[in-house]
Design an enzyme around this catalytic site. Structure first.
Site, PDB file in Angstrom:
ATOM      1  N   LYS A 113       0.627  -1.363  -0.398  1.00 23.70           N
ATOM      2  CA  LYS A 113      -0.433  -0.201  -0.287  1.00 23.70           C
ATOM      3  C   LYS A 113       0.432   1.641  -0.141  1.00 23.70           C
ATOM      4  CE  LYS A 113      -3.421   0.565   2.781  1.00 23.70           C
ATOM      5  NZ  LYS A 113      -4.253   1.383   2.498  1.00 23.70           N
ATOM      6  N   GLY A 430     -15.131 -17.781   2.641  1.00 24.99           N
ATOM      7  CA  GLY A 430     -16.511 -16.757   2.651  1.00 24.99           C
ATOM      8  C   GLY A 430     -16.865 -17.254   1.412  1.00 24.99           C
ATOM      9  N   ARG A 513      -5.707  -2.730 -12.152  1.00 22.38           N
ATOM     10  CA  ARG A 513      -6.926  -2.470 -11.198  1.00 22.38           C
ATOM     11  C   ARG A 513      -7.654  -1.296 -10.877  1.00 22.38           C
ATOM     12  NH1 ARG A 513     -10.492  -5.789  -8.690  1.00 22.38           N
ATOM     13  NH2 ARG A 513     -10.630  -5.490  -6.685  1.00 22.38           N
ATOM     14  N   TRP A 559     -12.207   1.192   2.440  1.00 21.29           N
ATOM     15  CA  TRP A 559     -12.585   1.345   1.647  1.00 21.29           C
ATOM     16  C   TRP A 559     -13.822   1.510   1.219  1.00 21.29           C
ATOM     17  CZ3 TRP A 559     -11.785  -5.000   1.152  1.00 21.29           C
ATOM     18  CH2 TRP A 559     -10.275  -5.266   1.939  1.00 21.29           C
ATOM     19  N   CYS A 641      -6.547 -10.362   6.664  1.00 25.97           N
ATOM     20  CA  CYS A 641      -5.522 -10.294   5.470  1.00 25.97           C
ATOM     21  C   CYS A 641      -4.735  -9.458   4.766  1.00 25.97           C
ATOM     22  CB  CYS A 641      -5.652 -11.579   4.716  1.00 25.97           C
ATOM     23  SG  CYS A 641      -6.931 -10.333   3.343  1.00 25.97           S
ATOM     24  N   GLU A 663      -4.611 -14.557   7.733  1.00 26.34           N
ATOM     25  CA  GLU A 663      -3.237 -15.362   6.551  1.00 26.34           C
ATOM     26  C   GLU A 663      -1.662 -15.706   7.181  1.00 26.34           C
ATOM     27  OE1 GLU A 663      -2.848 -12.329   3.054  1.00 26.34           O
ATOM     28  OE2 GLU A 663      -0.890 -12.456   2.616  1.00 26.34           O
ATOM     29  N   HIS A 692      -3.283 -16.393  -3.655  1.00 28.96           N
ATOM     30  CA  HIS A 692      -3.182 -15.726  -4.582  1.00 28.96           C
ATOM     31  C   HIS A 692      -2.169 -16.223  -5.470  1.00 28.96           C
ATOM     32  CE1 HIS A 692      -3.394 -13.446  -0.408  1.00 28.96           C
ATOM     33  NE2 HIS A 692      -4.221 -12.690  -1.457  1.00 28.96           N
ATOM     34  N   CYS A 724      -7.394 -17.028   2.561  1.00 28.24           N
ATOM     35  CA  CYS A 724      -8.752 -15.612   2.279  1.00 28.24           C
ATOM     36  C   CYS A 724      -9.179 -16.172   1.301  1.00 28.24           C
ATOM     37  CB  CYS A 724      -7.626 -14.938   1.683  1.00 28.24           C
ATOM     38  SG  CYS A 724      -8.361 -13.151   0.825  1.00 28.24           S
TER      39      CYS A 724
HETATM   40  N1  GLN Z   1     -14.853 -13.016   3.209  1.00 27.26           N
HETATM   41  C1  GLN Z   1     -14.247 -12.629   2.122  1.00 27.26           C
HETATM   42  C2  GLN Z   1     -14.273 -13.390   0.892  1.00 27.26           C
HETATM   43  O1  GLN Z   1     -14.307 -14.900   1.226  1.00 27.26           O
HETATM   44  C3  GLN Z   1     -13.369 -12.039   2.812  1.00 27.26           C
HETATM   45  C4  GLN Z   1     -12.236 -11.109   1.564  1.00 27.26           C
HETATM   46  C5  GLN Z   1     -10.916 -10.604   1.913  1.00 27.26           C
HETATM   47  O2  GLN Z   1     -10.357 -10.702   3.056  1.00 27.26           O
HETATM   48  N2  GLN Z   1     -10.975 -10.118   1.452  1.00 27.26           N
HETATM   49  O3  GLN Z   1     -13.986 -13.293  -0.022  1.00 27.26           O
HETATM   50 ZN    ZN Z   2      -8.652 -12.482   2.697  1.00 28.49          ZN
END
Ligand code: GLN
Ligand code: ZN
Length: 752
Positions: A113, A430, A513, A559, A641, A663, A692, A724
């Site tokens: 960042k 998720g 992006r 965000w 994360c 993470e 990733h 993640c």
């Molecule tokens: N719950 C969100 C997902 O699974 C979490 C995303 C994130 O940590 N940026 O996409």
């Molecule tokens: Zn995440």
């Protein structure tokens, strides 16, 4: 002093008003256009941007703020500091993109960042064999291009202190900053060439000087700029500090022979300025990072106070407008009041020009603009949407009741009795892959080809597929997969009063992006339950527990563009109250586990050490407000994360979630030792594989990670999950990876 200018901005967006550069670059990567075509599109965008800035009345216009990917990577290229591993790529543009994105056999540079913004820069690697050499072609050609257009061009380059301080040492090299001495001759050479090419001014960006990253910032600033000011031939030098108050750096710069200093009066607040009797002060009074219209009267009052503290004062944005959308022009769906409170990039340039005119020719010369500004300010203050007494009263009452839940051990007992989970429970974060069908359905809904009912049906079918998949794989705690969410923040913002979504408010996040942050403008209320139908529908499909999925208040703020008329902590609490109501409704609907994601916890961390504790306090309190409305038997998860957690590790423990997924795969589980170090005793799910990368990890690798984790955390506190969410991955990769993950968990359960 060289001729001072009066009106400028410190930098501008470059993705194109309609993301033309993003599309062109992506087509180039896909091999669908050639380099010449890409360059032509880029040149067109630069030309249009320059003529607009000049037409709007800036008398000094930043150039070289264009970038095909990232200005920091451009600086690495300028200084011959691209990593050795890209050397073999023949074409210079492809070499540059290889450093940014990697290739089949070249790992890209790390990305991180840019200060406390949502922009990400590429981190140059400085090794023992990095041999700095000057490659000024880009800046020289952009300067030439602008001058041939008749633009009063001021090249912008990143300064040597910031460049080195934000680079990382590799291959056993010492701290990059120790190599400042090697860069000074290159910068001196560059200054000479810019002067030869007709630059009257050059802007050297040193935002690192407003942070505590270096402990000797003022000394370095004085040394470096004394040296550069001594160049035999050079343009006038403007050193730009932004994102905060320069503090002791300002007198240090004042002692050098540079001609100008830019100071951020928005992030840095009011500051007394002295020592600039022979210099130009570029006063950043128009917020370059947020989208609110400037109160021109207040800005003029501030400028009046500054006149006399320097040889001359120019009006500017506080930082580059890279961080705000191009223009309000395409926001046709906003009501007039809302619209009148905003200023995007183009409107900020107009504000700068207006203020400069007022300084030069008096307030009467811009009477109409001042009048419009006053009307907007007054209408914003009066607007009932900004102040909802009911919400504020309720919030006070809830806060007065305290944010604690029962003691962690009691909660644990109640949850164990309710949930009946095996040891080392497996789960995911998720989201499941956002498939082509999901994207198509979303586009069809937006385009009016299908209605809400049809869209919901398609998403439900997707939820069912994802639940079946998780049952087949044998996961213990299931998720609905989040197919209905375009974005984890926007999804909630769209359902909360107090937020609005822009139509075309795109901002570059990194490379090609772009993101479209929602705008938080008023008091926040939840109109109705936001996620309950999805969670309960998923729960009807399985006997295993389904986790409810929410985004936490800090991440929602991080965000979004946030209101600037109250402390962030107050806005966070209002969002937290809405999330709290949602958790209570999920619980009433029978959901036993609720996850509140806070991936952005670290992102809002202030730049100065002195401000960090206060931030962490309100951030933790907002999370706890959002999660303390449920009973002890409801299990609260959180997910973190995107970061090194060092500075926020204590705050992670203070969140007091029952289970924290975090993470960890890339850092080899180091975070577990850090958590132990502060006595963290709740359950934790360190990511056992990196999502990733498209690579499918083997069960063996994850067995190794789990055993490693068991060295730090006892089995009864350890969860098994990826790093993640899975939304960016392909279904086959995810299926195989999760199959291996479940195998690994079973093996370790059986054998320890
Ligand atoms: N719950 C969100 C997902 O699974 C979490 C995303 C994130 O940590 N940026 O996409
Ligand atoms: Zn995440």
């Amino acid at each position: 002093m060289s001729t001072p200018f009066t009106a400028t901005i410190l930098g501008a967006p470059r993705i194109g008003p309609n993301r033309e550069l993003k599309r062109a670059v992506e087509r180039y990567w896909a091999g669908r256009i050639d380099r010449a075509a890409l360059e032509e599109i880029a040149a067109g965008l630069r030309r249009d941007a320059l003529s607009e800035l000049t037409r709007a009345g800036l008398d000094s216009v930043p150039v070289n703020t264009f970038s095909y990917y990232d200005q920091f990577l451009d600086t690495a290229a300028l200084l011959g500091a691209l990593p050795n591993r890209v050397r073999g790529v023949a074409d210079d543009l492809d070499r540059y993109f290889a450093a940014a994105r990697g290739t089949a056999d070249i790992a890209p540079l790390e990305m991180t960042k840019w200060f406390d913004t949502n922009y990400h820069y590429l981190v140059p690697e400085i090794g023992p064999d990095t041999a700095f050499t000057l490659h000024p072609e880009k800046v020289l050609s952009e300067l030439k291009e602008a001058r041939s257009q008749g633009v009063p061009a001021r090249p912008v380059i990143i300064g040597p202190i910031t460049f080195l301080a934000l680079s990382k040492a590799v291959d056993g090299a010492g701290a990059p900053i120790e190599r400042l001495g090697e860069l000074l001759p290159l910068y001196t050479d560059l200054l000479g060439r810019l002067a030869d090419a007709g630059a009257e001014w050059v802007q050297v960006d040193e935002p690192v000087l407003v942070t505590d990253i270096l402990d000797n910032g003022p000394e370095l600033a004085e040394q470096v700029y004394t040296a550069l000011a001594g160049a035999a031939k050079r343009p006038a030098i403007l050193v730009a500090t932004y994102f905060g108050e320069p503090g002791a750096v300002l007198p240090a710069l004042a002692r050098t022979q540079i001609e100008g200093v830019a100071v951020d009066f928005v992030a840095g607040g009011d500051q007394s300025i002295s020592g600039l009797a022979d210099k130009l002060l570029v006063a950043g009074v128009v917020d370059g990072r947020n989208i609110w219209r400037t109160d021109l009267h207040a800005a003029l009052a501030r400028l009046d106070g500054l006149v006399g503290s320097a040889a001359a004062v120019a009006v500017s944005t506080s930082c580059s407008t890279l961080h705000v959308p191009y223009s309000l022009e395409s926001e046709t769906e906003l009501d007039d009041a809302l619209r009148s409170w905003l200023a995007f990039g183009a409107e900020k340039v107009e504000e700068v020009a207006t203020l400069a005119t007022a300084l030069r020719s008096g307030r009467d010369s811009v009477a109409a603009e001042l009048e419009a500004s006053s009307r907007a300010v007054a209408s914003r203050v009066r607007d009932p949407r900004l102040h909802n007494d009911e919400v504020r009263t309720r919030l006070d009452a809830v806060l007065a009741g305290g944010l604690g839940r029962g003691p962690a051990v009691e909660r644990r007992k109640a949850q164990d009795a309710r949930l009946d989970l095996p040891s080392l429970p497996t789960t995911t974060i998720g989201s499941f892959p956002q498939t082509v069908e999901i994207r198509k359905a979303r586009a069809a809904l937006v385009g009016g080809e299908i209605d809400e009912t049809e869209y919901t049906n398609r998403m439900k079918a997707e939820v069912e597929t994802v639940i079946r998949l998780q049952e087949d794989l044998g996961l213990d705690v299931l998720v609905h997969g989040e197919p209905e969410r375009n974005d984890m923040v926007q999804y909630f913002a769209e359902q909360l009063d107090g937020f609005f979504a822009t139509k075309n408010g795109w901002v570059q996040s990194y490379g090609s992006r772009c993101v479209r942050p929602p705008v938080l403008f008023g008091d926040v209320t939840r109109r109705q339950p936001m996620t309950v139908d999805w969670a309960t529908y998923a729960q009807t499909l399985t006997d295993k527990p389904v986790k409810g999925m929410l985004t936490g208040p800090v991440t929602i703020l991080a965000w979004s563009f946030v209101r600037d008329d109250q402390p962030l902590a107050d806005s966070a609490n209002q969002v937290a109250l809405a999330i709290r109501d949602e958790t209570v409704d999920l619980q009433s609907a029978g959901i036993a586990i609720i996850q509140v994601d806070e991936p952005a916890l670290r992102e809002l961390l202030p730049l100065r050490d002195a401000d960090k504790a206060a931030y962490l306090k309100w951030a933790v309190d907002a999370f706890r407000l959002s999660t303390s409305g449920v009973s002890d038997a409801t299990q609260i998860h959180t997910h973190l994360c995107y970061s090194e957690f060092g500075e926020v590790i204590g705050a992670i423990a203070d969140l007091d979630a029952d289970v924290t997924s975090i993470e960890a795969a890339r850092s080899h589980m180091e975070v577990l030792d850090d958590l132990n170090g502060i006595g963290f005793a709740n359950s934790v799910g360190p990511g056992v594989y990196d999502i990733h990368s498209p690579r499918v990890p083997t069960a063996d690798e994850m067995v190794t990670s789990l055993r490693h984790a068991l060295g730090a955390v006892p089995a009864e506190r350890l969860w098994v999950n990826p790093d993640c969410g899975l939304k960016t991955r392909k279904t086959d990769e995810v299926t195989e990876s999760l199959r291996h993950m479940v195998q690994a968990a079973r093996l370790v359960r059986a054998t320890g």
